[in-house]
Motif scaffolding. Structure first.
Motif, PDB file in Angstrom:
ATOM      1  N   ASN A   1     -35.614  45.669  58.666  1.00 38.59           N
ATOM      2  CA  ASN A   1     -35.326  46.569  58.970  1.00 38.59           C
ATOM      3  C   ASN A   1     -33.796  47.306  58.805  1.00 38.59           C
ATOM      4  O   ASN A   1     -33.860  48.975  58.261  1.00 38.59           O
ATOM      5  CB  ASN A   1     -35.982  47.816  58.877  1.00 38.59           C
ATOM      6  CG  ASN A   1     -38.036  47.220  57.901  1.00 38.59           C
ATOM      7  OD1 ASN A   1     -37.703  46.816  56.973  1.00 38.59           O
ATOM      8  ND2 ASN A   1     -39.100  47.097  59.003  1.00 38.59           N
ATOM      9  N   VAL A   2     -33.285  46.887  59.654  1.00 35.52           N
ATOM     10  CA  VAL A   2     -32.099  47.408  60.489  1.00 35.52           C
ATOM     11  C   VAL A   2     -30.584  47.130  59.821  1.00 35.52           C
ATOM     12  O   VAL A   2     -30.037  48.236  59.115  1.00 35.52           O
ATOM     13  CB  VAL A   2     -31.658  47.566  61.738  1.00 35.52           C
ATOM     14  CG1 VAL A   2     -33.029  48.438  62.787  1.00 35.52           C
ATOM     15  CG2 VAL A   2     -31.492  46.190  61.875  1.00 35.52           C
ATOM     16  N   LEU A   3     -30.760  46.499  58.339  1.00 35.69           N
ATOM     17  CA  LEU A   3     -29.886  45.693  57.842  1.00 35.69           C
ATOM     18  C   LEU A   3     -29.427  46.552  56.605  1.00 35.69           C
ATOM     19  O   LEU A   3     -30.341  48.002  56.137  1.00 35.69           O
ATOM     20  CB  LEU A   3     -30.565  44.364  57.371  1.00 35.69           C
ATOM     21  CG  LEU A   3     -30.423  43.076  57.955  1.00 35.69           C
ATOM     22  CD1 LEU A   3     -31.043  41.538  57.401  1.00 35.69           C
ATOM     23  CD2 LEU A   3     -29.282  42.895  58.511  1.00 35.69           C
ATOM     24  N   GLY A   4     -28.490  46.758  56.348  1.00 35.48           N
ATOM     25  CA  GLY A   4     -27.939  46.995  55.182  1.00 35.48           C
ATOM     26  C   GLY A   4     -27.557  46.433  53.992  1.00 35.48           C
ATOM     27  O   GLY A   4     -28.497  45.238  54.217  1.00 35.48           O
ATOM     28  N   LYS A   5     -27.811  47.387  52.712  1.00 35.41           N
ATOM     29  CA  LYS A   5     -27.533  46.534  51.945  1.00 35.41           C
ATOM     30  C   LYS A   5     -27.067  45.039  51.616  1.00 35.41           C
ATOM     31  O   LYS A   5     -25.554  44.939  52.188  1.00 35.41           O
ATOM     32  CB  LYS A   5     -26.859  46.893  50.273  1.00 35.41           C
ATOM     33  CG  LYS A   5     -28.143  48.476  50.009  1.00 35.41           C
ATOM     34  CD  LYS A   5     -27.208  48.902  48.798  1.00 35.41           C
ATOM     35  CE  LYS A   5     -28.727  50.043  48.612  1.00 35.41           C
ATOM     36  NZ  LYS A   5     -27.931  50.895  47.362  1.00 35.41           N
ATOM     37  N   CYS A   6     -27.241  43.501  51.823  1.00 32.66           N
ATOM     38  CA  CYS A   6     -26.978  42.431  51.922  1.00 32.66           C
ATOM     39  C   CYS A   6     -26.632  42.192  52.678  1.00 32.66           C
ATOM     40  O   CYS A   6     -25.812  40.496  53.007  1.00 32.66           O
ATOM     41  CB  CYS A   6     -25.500  42.725  50.197  1.00 32.66           C
ATOM     42  SG  CYS A   6     -25.357  43.383  49.007  1.00 32.66           S
ATOM     43  N   GLY A   7     -27.338  43.099  53.993  1.00 35.01           N
ATOM     44  CA  GLY A   7     -27.710  42.680  54.825  1.00 35.01           C
ATOM     45  C   GLY A   7     -28.386  41.455  56.052  1.00 35.01           C
ATOM     46  O   GLY A   7     -28.748  40.506  54.592  1.00 35.01           O
ATOM     47  N   LEU A   8     -27.731  40.708  56.179  1.00 35.18           N
ATOM     48  CA  LEU A   8     -28.663  38.651  56.447  1.00 35.18           C
ATOM     49  C   LEU A   8     -28.995  39.096  58.009  1.00 35.18           C
ATOM     50  O   LEU A   8     -28.245  39.750  58.870  1.00 35.18           O
ATOM     51  CB  LEU A   8     -27.094  38.082  56.473  1.00 35.18           C
ATOM     52  CG  LEU A   8     -27.484  36.276  57.362  1.00 35.18           C
ATOM     53  CD1 LEU A   8     -28.364  35.586  56.203  1.00 35.18           C
ATOM     54  CD2 LEU A   8     -26.813  36.160  57.627  1.00 35.18           C
ATOM     55  N   GLY A   9     -30.424  38.969  58.200  1.00 37.32           N
ATOM     56  CA  GLY A   9     -31.208  39.067  59.397  1.00 37.32           C
ATOM     57  C   GLY A   9     -31.143  36.910  60.038  1.00 37.32           C
ATOM     58  O   GLY A   9     -30.984  36.699  59.046  1.00 37.32           O
ATOM     59  N   VAL A  10     -31.105  37.378  61.283  1.00 31.76           N
ATOM     60  CA  VAL A  10     -31.258  35.806  61.500  1.00 31.76           C
ATOM     61  C   VAL A  10     -32.059  35.735  62.616  1.00 31.76           C
ATOM     62  O   VAL A  10     -32.150  36.620  63.415  1.00 31.76           O
ATOM     63  CB  VAL A  10     -29.748  35.539  61.878  1.00 31.76           C
ATOM     64  CG1 VAL A  10     -30.501  34.267  63.002  1.00 31.76           C
ATOM     65  CG2 VAL A  10     -28.822  35.509  61.221  1.00 31.76           C
ATOM     66  N   VAL A  11     -33.705  35.076  63.032  1.00 31.95           N
ATOM     67  CA  VAL A  11     -34.402  35.238  63.654  1.00 31.95           C
ATOM     68  C   VAL A  11     -34.049  33.953  64.811  1.00 31.95           C
ATOM     69  O   VAL A  11     -34.093  33.060  64.211  1.00 31.95           O
ATOM     70  CB  VAL A  11     -35.930  35.076  62.903  1.00 31.95           C
ATOM     71  CG1 VAL A  11     -37.151  34.902  64.001  1.00 31.95           C
ATOM     72  CG2 VAL A  11     -36.104  36.498  61.983  1.00 31.95           C
ATOM     73  N   VAL A  12     -34.292  34.461  65.651  1.00 34.04           N
ATOM     74  CA  VAL A  12     -33.466  33.608  66.499  1.00 34.04           C
ATOM     75  C   VAL A  12     -34.725  33.304  67.598  1.00 34.04           C
ATOM     76  O   VAL A  12     -34.915  32.338  68.117  1.00 34.04           O
ATOM     77  CB  VAL A  12     -31.681  33.605  67.624  1.00 34.04           C
ATOM     78  CG1 VAL A  12     -31.735  32.840  68.770  1.00 34.04           C
ATOM     79  CG2 VAL A  12     -31.208  33.615  66.289  1.00 34.04           C
ATOM     80  N   GLY A  13     -35.473  34.303  67.523  1.00 32.18           N
ATOM     81  CA  GLY A  13     -36.637  34.161  68.695  1.00 32.18           C
ATOM     82  C   GLY A  13     -37.936  33.388  68.443  1.00 32.18           C
ATOM     83  O   GLY A  13     -38.378  33.306  67.188  1.00 32.18           O
ATOM     84  N   VAL A  14     -38.404  32.644  69.592  1.00 29.62           N
ATOM     85  CA  VAL A  14     -39.244  32.129  69.150  1.00 29.62           C
ATOM     86  C   VAL A  14     -40.792  32.319  69.021  1.00 29.62           C
ATOM     87  O   VAL A  14     -41.313  32.774  70.008  1.00 29.62           O
ATOM     88  CB  VAL A  14     -39.716  30.272  69.761  1.00 29.62           C
ATOM     89  CG1 VAL A  14     -40.640  29.785  69.607  1.00 29.62           C
ATOM     90  CG2 VAL A  14     -38.380  30.075  69.414  1.00 29.62           C
ATOM     91  N   ALA A  15     -41.082  33.012  68.111  1.00 29.97           N
ATOM     92  CA  ALA A  15     -43.007  33.603  68.337  1.00 29.97           C
ATOM     93  C   ALA A  15     -44.024  32.244  67.591  1.00 29.97           C
ATOM     94  O   ALA A  15     -43.341  31.713  67.847  1.00 29.97           O
ATOM     95  CB  ALA A  15     -42.995  34.375  66.779  1.00 29.97           C
TER      96      ALA A  15
END
Length: 366
Positions: A271-285
């Motif tokens: 949700n903090v990404l702007g348009k065309c943004g890329l979010g990367v999940v590194v944390g292990v849930a």
């Protein structure tokens, strides 16, 4: 020999006298000199990663080659090495596609708590002892697959070398290999622990001009700024999404990294990404956790949410490269070490400090 073993869930890790079998073909016996205490180890202790027990924990480590099995040619006795906890097979579908971090054979063996041949090398009397991620670095010695050792230069201290085996490689790799952060971009890093600090310094190395560190522990922000954060947001006091939007002229960031492994922070990273943004999940849930995001925003805003496992790295290339950067004073490793324990006996105290969330990394020197 001694090793730190999780004998059963719900118990403290105990220091046990165990036996270790000799390396088989294409395996290496390593004398462990230093091991980092990582959140992934804590996840096993807390049963968030349900793996077979009893298990020798530890996956971030460095040491000296003591013995090599038949067919091992890239290292010899006396070499200094960093352990690689994704020792790829080189033959499966994903290895052949160039994604060694997704090796099917390595992932299956890690889930079973064995080496690549489906057997273990640790024993206590007649009892089989499993090892975490084919490494088991919380031990005086360990046996690992040949691809599980990366030779390194001998002028690097073992504690700092150990950190490159997971925390530094995972964090910097997520920036450089997975996101491919571009110069002049904006970045948010949610979670300023050991791996998060490496994401921050990776973003700085990549040329990001605005790096926003998000956490709920105020004490972490001074360290985050030392590693390259330009702004900080305390999620315990402020609305994270509103704060990030305010810092980015209402647009959101170009890249975000979640380095905790919780559904609410993964959603925040999207949700903090702007348009065309890329979010990367590194944390292990934990494996049973799901994340909810707004479906309409995917096509309407062109956002991408992806994951990064082990920094999407090629350890044989990336580990020596990161250590060269450290020796050239371009990568911070000394500052990551919050506390050093001079025996395996410190492992439970290290876990307690890690769970409290106020340290970057503890090191066990063995």
């Amino acid at each position: 020999m001694k090793a730190a073993v999780l004998m059963d869930y719900g118990q403290k890790v105990s220091i046990e006298d165990v036996q270790l079998k000799s390396p088989k073909k294409e395996e290496v016996l390593v004398k462990i000199k230093a091991a980092g205490v990582c959140h992934s180890d804590l996840h096993v202790v807390q049963a968030d990663l349900p793996l077979p027990v009893p298990m020798v924990l530890g996956h971030e480590g460095a040491g000296i080659v003591e013995e090599i099995g038949e067919g091992v040619t890239h290292v010899k006795k006396g070499d200094h090495v960093v352990l690689n906890w994704v020792p790829h097979c080189g033959k499966c579908y994903y290895c052949l596609k160039g994604r060694k971090d997704m090796c099917e054979h390595a992932q299956r063996s890690a889930e079973y708590g064995t080496l690549l041949d489906g057997t273990t090398r640790f024993y206590k009397g007649e009892q089989e002892i499993y090892q975490f991620s084919m490494t088991g670095t919380f031990s005086e010695y360990t046996v690992v697959p040949a691809n599980g050792v990366i030779p390194i230069r001998k002028d690097v201290p073992f504690p700092q070398a150990a950190l490159v085996g997971c925390g530094a490689l995972t964090g910097v790799g997520a920036v450089v290999n997975t996101a491919k952060v571009t110069p002049g971009s904006t970045v948010a890093v949610i979670g300023a622990g050991g791996v998060g600090l490496n994401v921050i310094q990776g973003a700085k190395l990549a040329g990001a001009v605005k790096i926003i560190a998000v956490d709920v522990v105020e004490e972490k922000f001074a360290m985050a700024k030392h590693f390259g954060a330009t702004h900080t947001v305390n999620g315990a006091e402020d609305d994270v999404i509103d704060a990030v939007l305010e810092l980015t002229e209402g647009r959101g960031v170009d890249y975000s990294f979640e380095v905790i492994g919780r559904p609410e922070t993964i959603a925040q990273s999207y949700n903090v990404l702007g348009k065309c943004g890329l979010g990367v999940v590194v944390g292990v849930a934990p494996p049973n956790v799901n994340v909810s995001i707004n479906a309409f925003s995917l096509p309407s805003q062109g956002k991408t949410l992806t994951g990064s496992w082990y920094g999407q790295s090629n350890p044989a290339i990336d580990i020596p490269m990161l250590l060269d950067l450290y020796m050239a004073e371009k990568l911070k490793l000394n500052e990551l070490i919050s506390k050093t324990y001079y025996s395996l006996e410190g492992v439970n105290d290290a876990f307690d400090n890690l769970a409290a969330g106020k340290i970057a990394r503890s090191i066990l020197t063995i």
